[in-house]
Design a protein around this motif. Structure first.
Motif, PDB file in Angstrom:
ATOM      1  N   PHE A  75       0.855  -1.183   0.000  1.00  0.00           N
ATOM      2  CA  PHE A  75       0.000   0.000   0.000  1.00  0.00           C
ATOM      3  C   PHE A  75       0.894   1.237   0.000  1.00  0.00           C
ATOM      4  O   PHE A  75       1.786   1.355   0.844  1.00  0.00           O
ATOM      5  CB  PHE A  75      -0.916   0.017   1.221  1.00  0.00           C
ATOM      6  CG  PHE A  75      -1.843  -1.165   1.292  1.00  0.00           C
ATOM      7  CD1 PHE A  75      -3.047  -1.163   0.615  1.00  0.00           C
ATOM      8  CD2 PHE A  75      -1.509  -2.286   2.048  1.00  0.00           C
ATOM      9  CE1 PHE A  75      -3.912  -2.252   0.678  1.00  0.00           C
ATOM     10  CE2 PHE A  75      -2.357  -3.377   2.123  1.00  0.00           C
ATOM     11  CZ  PHE A  75      -3.562  -3.365   1.436  1.00  0.00           C
ATOM     12  N   ILE A  76       0.652   2.134  -0.953  1.00  0.00           N
ATOM     13  CA  ILE A  76       1.440   3.357  -1.058  1.00  0.00           C
ATOM     14  C   ILE A  76       0.611   4.526  -0.552  1.00  0.00           C
ATOM     15  O   ILE A  76      -0.484   4.783  -1.053  1.00  0.00           O
ATOM     16  CB  ILE A  76       1.887   3.614  -2.515  1.00  0.00           C
ATOM     17  CG1 ILE A  76       2.770   2.461  -3.008  1.00  0.00           C
ATOM     18  CG2 ILE A  76       2.650   4.929  -2.615  1.00  0.00           C
ATOM     19  CD1 ILE A  76       3.198   2.606  -4.461  1.00  0.00           C
ATOM     20  N   PHE A  77       1.142   5.231   0.448  1.00  0.00           N
ATOM     21  CA  PHE A  77       0.464   6.386   1.018  1.00  0.00           C
ATOM     22  C   PHE A  77       0.854   7.688   0.314  1.00  0.00           C
ATOM     23  O   PHE A  77       0.001   8.525   0.043  1.00  0.00           O
ATOM     24  CB  PHE A  77       0.779   6.509   2.504  1.00  0.00           C
ATOM     25  CG  PHE A  77       0.422   5.288   3.308  1.00  0.00           C
ATOM     26  CD1 PHE A  77      -0.604   4.444   2.915  1.00  0.00           C
ATOM     27  CD2 PHE A  77       1.122   4.974   4.476  1.00  0.00           C
ATOM     28  CE1 PHE A  77      -0.943   3.319   3.655  1.00  0.00           C
ATOM     29  CE2 PHE A  77       0.792   3.853   5.226  1.00  0.00           C
ATOM     30  CZ  PHE A  77      -0.238   3.020   4.815  1.00  0.00           C
ATOM     31  N   ASP A  78       2.145   7.849   0.046  1.00  0.00           N
ATOM     32  CA  ASP A  78       2.601   9.093  -0.559  1.00  0.00           C
ATOM     33  C   ASP A  78       4.013   8.912  -1.111  1.00  0.00           C
ATOM     34  O   ASP A  78       4.717   7.940  -0.780  1.00  0.00           O
ATOM     35  CB  ASP A  78       2.591  10.224   0.476  1.00  0.00           C
ATOM     36  CG  ASP A  78       2.643  11.610  -0.151  1.00  0.00           C
ATOM     37  OD1 ASP A  78       2.396  11.702  -1.372  1.00  0.00           O
ATOM     38  OD2 ASP A  78       2.920  12.583   0.565  1.00  0.00           O
ATOM     39  N   LEU A  79       4.433   9.863  -1.958  1.00  0.00           N
ATOM     40  CA  LEU A  79       5.792   9.930  -2.491  1.00  0.00           C
ATOM     41  C   LEU A  79       6.458  11.183  -1.938  1.00  0.00           C
ATOM     42  O   LEU A  79       5.894  12.273  -2.001  1.00  0.00           O
ATOM     43  CB  LEU A  79       5.779   9.978  -4.019  1.00  0.00           C
ATOM     44  CG  LEU A  79       5.022   8.868  -4.742  1.00  0.00           C
ATOM     45  CD1 LEU A  79       5.119   9.060  -6.253  1.00  0.00           C
ATOM     46  CD2 LEU A  79       5.541   7.490  -4.353  1.00  0.00           C
ATOM     47  N   VAL A  80       7.665  11.029  -1.389  1.00  0.00           N
ATOM     48  CA  VAL A  80       8.381  12.146  -0.767  1.00  0.00           C
ATOM     49  C   VAL A  80       9.691  12.366  -1.520  1.00  0.00           C
ATOM     50  O   VAL A  80      10.572  11.490  -1.494  1.00  0.00           O
ATOM     51  CB  VAL A  80       8.670  11.864   0.719  1.00  0.00           C
ATOM     52  CG1 VAL A  80       9.445  13.019   1.334  1.00  0.00           C
ATOM     53  CG2 VAL A  80       7.373  11.629   1.480  1.00  0.00           C
ATOM     54  N   PRO A  81       9.853  13.495  -2.212  1.00  0.00           N
ATOM     55  CA  PRO A  81      11.094  13.736  -2.968  1.00  0.00           C
ATOM     56  C   PRO A  81      12.293  13.941  -2.050  1.00  0.00           C
ATOM     57  O   PRO A  81      12.178  14.531  -0.973  1.00  0.00           O
ATOM     58  CB  PRO A  81      10.779  15.009  -3.764  1.00  0.00           C
ATOM     59  CG  PRO A  81       9.702  15.697  -2.982  1.00  0.00           C
ATOM     60  CD  PRO A  81       8.895  14.600  -2.348  1.00  0.00           C
TER      61      PRO A  81
END
Length: 493
Positions: A43-49
């Motif tokens: 499960f992917i919640f968010d992408l953080v650069p």
């Protein structure tokens, strides 16, 4: 084995729009989410650069192949049509460091589960060097931010291609020798992820006592190394703890069907008192008392059993203690003489000129007190929280800076939305063993009482030992009286 991955549609769509509008040709960052062994899903919640490094350089860039490189291809390249010769370059070490710091800010059920890269399809597939760099980056992130103590051997690699626009998810199997065969494609789709999470909260109070032996060449250890050992040992005890959720004992693989934040209470099994066992050892020099309160949050998918939420709570408690110790050690490397909120030295008495965490505890002859950072929770996405840690001298402004830099989120404007439930942050105190076992040294006691930092368990130990001394004296007097009576009776015969 993760067979399918579901990303939160709202957050991933927003991330895609942000990337497309940025004008960047490449970007690398972290995938925040959860890998569920129970459901065989990710499960992917968010992408953080990943932010620029200390020199202001980007963690990801596109390199163009020079003419000399084209000449080395020989006549074979002349017969082939021209292709895009760009290649991807990634600062793997910096991405791993970013992952290490971000993992401290995540609570139970939230982990750094992989790496994403925003780059054209041609640059992604241009050479085996690019693929090897990506795999090394994924492996470095896994080592810097382990999922659990036993750890998974899988991480995700997300490729967001802007020409043509598409998402590709790959499952990377980590091993000592990473090759192209370590990557396996997996199903990927977007849906409702964050809105379907359930929240669990636990306030865990603990007090650990550890006997400290006299210094020798074989057992000389610093305070930080001893604490790491104490935390790892306590982690094993914590795994055996039973749990109650909302007043009900957790049994089996049952699901949680009610809404709201669920309260978790951990019930630890009875263990032996190592302090009592150590009282007969001649090499015991002191006692370390480590205690306080840890507030923990965990988030679980509605299809996961509540037992998984309990495991996430336990893991979060241990990781929180380890993170606080890491912060103390990191700051000790930067500041050789830490001070507390009042500008006073952390040491109660004059100690060697070195950070408290580096002191060799079993050679220490002075009382020492060390306060751990306290945990503060910050609102994140869809009603969830992440966390950060504050030293006694720090304010919530530090939290805002970390949220912007590490999590790439807007700075929280209302401090009242922060949760600060830890009234008593974890702390430790070291003291002479005989000050605890036999109350003959009152000087150090009074100095502690005046400073307000005396541990009540130590004080009660002193009081409980006074009847023991009276009983010993009475027994000796009775023995002498019996010997005297026996001597008199023997003379009369």
């Amino acid at each position: 084995m993760v067979k399918a991955v579901i990303g939160d549609e709202t957050q991933l769509t927003s991330a895609e729009d942000r990337l497309s509008q940025s004008g960047l040709t490449s970007q690398v960052g972290l995938v925040i989410g959860k890998l569920s062994s129970k459901l065989d899903r990710g499960f992917i919640f968010d992408l953080v650069p990943t932010p620029p490094n200390d020199a202001g350089e980007s963690a990801c860039s596109i390199l163009e192949t020079t003419k000399d490189d084209n000449k080395r291809k020989g006549s074979k390249s002349k017969s082939q049509p021209a292709v895009d010769s760009s290649a991807l370059n990634i600062d793997s070490d910096w991405v791993a460091e970013h992952a290490r710091q971000v993992s401290r800010m995540l609570v139970g059920g939230m982990k750094v589960i992989g790496v994403y890269v925003w780059v054209s399809d041609s640059a992604f597939k241009n050479s085996t060097i690019t693929l090897f760099q990506l795999l090394q980056t994924v492996k470095g992130v896994a080592e810097a931010a382990p999922v659990t103590e036993t750890d998974w051997d899988e991480r995700l690699l997300i490729h967001i291609c802007y020409s043509p626009r598409r998402w590709t998810c790959r499952n990377c199997v980590l091993s000592s020798n990473i090759t192209s065969s370590s990557i396996r494609p997996c199903d990927f789709k977007m849906g409702r992820v964050l809105s379907s999470l359930q929240a669990f909260r636990c306030t865990y109070n603990f007090k650990l006592r550890l006997p400290v032996t006299h210094e020798s060449a074989s057992n000389a250890q610093t305070l930080s190394s001893i604490l790491r050992h104490v935390i790892s040992v306590h982690a094993k005890e914590l795994r055996d703890a039973k749990a109650m959720i909302d007043g009900n004992l957790v049994v089996g693989e049952e699901l949680c069907t009610t809404d709201g934040t669920h309260e978790v209470e951990l019930l630890l099994p009875f263990t032996k008192n190592s302090l009592v066992e150590a009282s007969s050892q001649k090499d015991v020099a002191g006692v370390l008392v480590f205690g306080g309160s840890v507030c923990s949050y965990a988030y679980s998918n509605t299809k996961e059993p509540v037992m998984q939420a309990v495991a996430d709570i336990k893991d979060d408690i241990i990781r929180s203690l380890q993170s606080r110790l890491d912060i103390i050690c990191d700051e000790a490397d930067e500041d050789p003489d830490p001070i507390d909120n009042d500008g006073k030295d952390l040491r109660l008495e004059k100690l060697p000129e070195k950070p408290v965490s580096r002191l060799v505890l079993n050679s220490l002859r002075k009382t020492c007190f060390l306060s751990f950072p306290r945990r503060v929770f910050v609102p994140w996405l869809a009603g969830t929280f992440i966390c950060d840690y504050l030293q006694p001298s720090e304010t919530v402004e530090v939290l805002k800076e970390h949220c912007i830099e590490l999590m790439s989120m807007e700075a929280p404007t209302d401090p009242s939305t922060f949760l600060q439930p830890e009234i008593e942050a974890p702390s430790l105190i070291t003291e002479s063993f005989w000050d605890v076992a036999v109350p003959n040294h009152f000087t150090s006691v009074s100095s502690l009482e005046k400073s307000g930092q005396v541990d009540m368990s130590v004080e009660s130990s002193r009081q409980s030992n006074q009847p023991f001394n009276f009983n010993v004296l009475a027994a000796v007097c009775f023995l002498l009286f019996a010997i005297l009576v026996g001597f008199v009776l023997a003379r009369q015969k």
